[in-house]
Design a protein around this motif. Structure first.
Motif, mmCIF file in Angstrom:
data_model
loop_
_atom_site.group_PDB
_atom_site.id
_atom_site.type_symbol
_atom_site.label_atom_id
_atom_site.label_comp_id
_atom_site.label_asym_id
_atom_site.label_seq_id
_atom_site.Cartn_x
_atom_site.Cartn_y
_atom_site.Cartn_z
ATOM 1 N N ASP A 64 0.833 -1.202 0.000
ATOM 2 C CA ASP A 64 0.000 0.000 0.000
ATOM 3 C C ASP A 64 0.870 1.256 0.000
ATOM 4 O O ASP A 64 0.604 2.216 -0.734
ATOM 5 C CB ASP A 64 -0.927 0.010 1.219
ATOM 6 C CG ASP A 64 -2.160 -0.847 1.014
ATOM 7 O OD1 ASP A 64 -2.575 -1.026 -0.148
ATOM 8 O OD2 ASP A 64 -2.711 -1.338 2.009
ATOM 9 N N VAL A 65 1.902 1.239 0.826
ATOM 10 C CA VAL A 65 2.802 2.393 0.898
ATOM 11 C C VAL A 65 3.490 2.621 -0.448
ATOM 12 O O VAL A 65 3.583 3.755 -0.935
ATOM 13 C CB VAL A 65 3.841 2.197 2.017
ATOM 14 C CG1 VAL A 65 4.917 3.286 1.957
ATOM 15 C CG2 VAL A 65 3.160 2.212 3.383
ATOM 16 N N LEU A 66 3.970 1.545 -1.067
ATOM 17 C CA LEU A 66 4.627 1.667 -2.372
ATOM 18 C C LEU A 66 3.667 2.231 -3.415
ATOM 19 O O LEU A 66 4.033 3.117 -4.207
ATOM 20 C CB LEU A 66 5.156 0.310 -2.826
ATOM 21 C CG LEU A 66 6.261 -0.320 -1.982
ATOM 22 C CD1 LEU A 66 6.678 -1.662 -2.559
ATOM 23 C CD2 LEU A 66 7.468 0.609 -1.901
ATOM 24 N N ALA A 67 2.440 1.731 -3.427
ATOM 25 C CA ALA A 67 1.458 2.198 -4.409
ATOM 26 C C ALA A 67 1.114 3.667 -4.196
ATOM 27 O O ALA A 67 1.025 4.442 -5.159
ATOM 28 C CB ALA A 67 0.195 1.340 -4.327
ATOM 29 N N VAL A 68 0.947 4.074 -2.942
ATOM 30 C CA VAL A 68 0.631 5.477 -2.651
ATOM 31 C C VAL A 68 1.791 6.379 -3.066
ATOM 32 O O VAL A 68 1.580 7.473 -3.612
ATOM 33 C CB VAL A 68 0.296 5.652 -1.158
ATOM 34 C CG1 VAL A 68 0.235 7.128 -0.787
ATOM 35 C CG2 VAL A 68 -1.029 4.983 -0.828
#
Length: 333
Positions: free
Chosen positions: A123-127
Motif C-alpha cells: 500500500d505504501v509503495l502504491a501510494v
C-alpha cells in the motif's frame, strides 16, 4: 495497566479530540447537508467502485497467501478486515487481519502477520507511486509524471539495499535485547523475508504491486465519484492529492475510532496546499468518509455472512467458531 496500554489509551484520547475538533471546524450541519444531497446514481457507482476495491484487495491477499486462500474467500476476508478497520478503536481493526486470515484457513500466526505487514508495505509503495505521478501531472507535465514514477522506483531500490545493510547492523546489536527494539527487529525481518520470497517470483511480485496500484486508483475514482454526487466539482488530480493526504493521515497512531479525524486532517492539509478552504475541505472529507463507511458496512456485513455460511472452500471448522477461539483464548466450540 501496562505502560503500553496506557500509551494506547492516551493516543486514542488525542485522536478523539482531533476528530471532534475537526468536525466542529467543518460544522456537523454542513457535513450532514453535503452527505444528504448526494444523488443516487453517483452513490450506486461509488458503491460498485468500493466493491471493485474489495475484489482487488482480495486478489492481492490470495497472491500474498501463496494462493492458500481462494480469491472469493480472500475477498470476503478483505471486506471484513476493512469493516473492522472502519469501526474498531485503538487501531485494532488493522490487526484484525491476523485472526481473520487464520480463521479463513491460513496456517500460523507468523504467516498471517507477515501477510498483513506485506499488504501494508505494498500500500505504501502504491501510494508513493501515485503521489509521484499526481504531483507531476497536476502541473500538466505527463512525461515528468512518468519520470517521477521511475525516480521513485530507483529510490525504493536504493532504500531496499541500504535497508538490508541497516537490518544486518541492527540485528548484530538488538537481537539479544529484551525490549521494543528486539520486537521491532523481528517485525522488520519478517517483512523483509516476505519481500524476498515475493521477489523470487517476479510475476507474482509484479501482479501484487499492480493490484495495489490499481486499488488506489479505484479509491481515487470512488472519491471523485462521491464528490461529484454531492455536486462538488474538484479537479481530478486535486482529488488524487487529497486521497494521498488522507492515506498519510490515516497512518498516524492517534486514531480513536476507525480513521476518523486523522484521515480528514491529511485530506484537508493536502487540499489546503492547493488553495481549498480548510472548512470546505473538512466538510467534504467527513461526508465522503461517512458514505465510504456505509458502503464498507454493507459489503463487510455481506462478506461476514458469506464466511459464516462456509462459502468457497471453508475449512473443516466453521469460520466464526475458529475466529472466536482465536480471539478468546481457551474457548472451544
Amino acid at each position: 495497566m501496562s505502560r503500553r496500554r496506557r500509551a494506547s489509551w492516551w493516543l486514542a484520547g488525542v485522536g478523539l479530540i482531533i476528530a471532534a475538533a475537526l468536525l466542529l471546524v467543518a460544522q456537523p450541519g454542513d457535513v450532514v447537508g453535503l452527505a444528504g444531497r448526494a444523488r443516487w446514481p453517483g452513490l450506486l457507482t461509488a458503491l460498485g467502485g468500493t466493491a471493485v476495491a474489495m475484489l482487488l484487495r482480495g486478489l492481492r491477499l490470495s497472491l500474498l497467501a501463496g494462493r492458500r486462500l481462494r480469491p472469493a474467500r480472500a475477498t470476503a476476508v478483505a471486506a471484513v478486515w476493512q469493516l473492522a478497520s472502519g469501526v474498531l478503536p485503538l487501531r485494532l481493526g488493522e490487526l484484525s487481519l491476523i485472526p481473520l486470515l487464520r480463521a479463513a484457513g491460513l496456517p500460523g500466526t507468523i504467516r498471517a502477520l507477515s501477510v498483513t505487514v506485506l499488504a501494508r508495505v505494498l500500500d505504501v509503495l502504491a501510494v508513493l507511486m501515485w503521489a509521484a505521478f499526481g504531483t507531476a501531472a497536476i502541473g500538466g507535465r505527463p512525461l515528468l509524471a512518468i519520470a517521477a514514477v521511475g525516480v521513485v522506483a530507483v529510490l525504493l531500490t536504493f532504500a531496499w539495499i541500504v535497508g538490508g545493510r541497516a537490518l544486518r547492523w541492527l540485528g548484530s546489536r538488538w537481537r539479544k535485547r529484551k525490549s521494543w527494539r528486539r520486537r521491532m527487529l523481528v517485525q522488520l525481518l519478517r517483512a523483509r523475508k516476505e519481500l524476498l520470497q515475493l521477489a523470487r517470483t517476479p510475476a507474482q511480485a509484479f501482479a501484487s504491486l499492480l493490484l495495489s496500484v490499481l486499488l488506489w486508483g479505484v479509491i481515487w475514482a470512488v472519491t471523485a465519484t462521491l464528490l461529484r454526487a454531492m455536486a462538488l466539482n474538484f479537479p481530478p488530480f486535486l482529488v488524487l492529492l487529497g486521497v494521498i493526504g488522507a492515506a498519510a493521515g490515516s497512518s498516524l497512531p492517534v486514531n480513536a475510532v476507525g480513521n476518523f479525524g486523522t484521515q480528514e486532517a491529511g485530506w484537508a492539509a493536502a487540499l489546503a496546499g492547493a488553495g481549498v478552504a480548510p472548512r470546505s475541505a473538512l466538510a467534504a472529507g467527513f461526508a465522503c468518509h461517512l458514505w465510504g463507511l456505509g458502503f464498507t458496512l454493507v459489503i463487510g456485513a455481506g462478506a461476514l455472512v458469506y464466511l459464516a455460511a462456509g462459502g468457497s472452500g471453508a475449512p473443516s471448522r466453521p469460520f466464526l467458531a475458529r475466529l472466536r477461539s482465536l480471539l478468546i483464548p481457551g474457548r472451544t466450540e
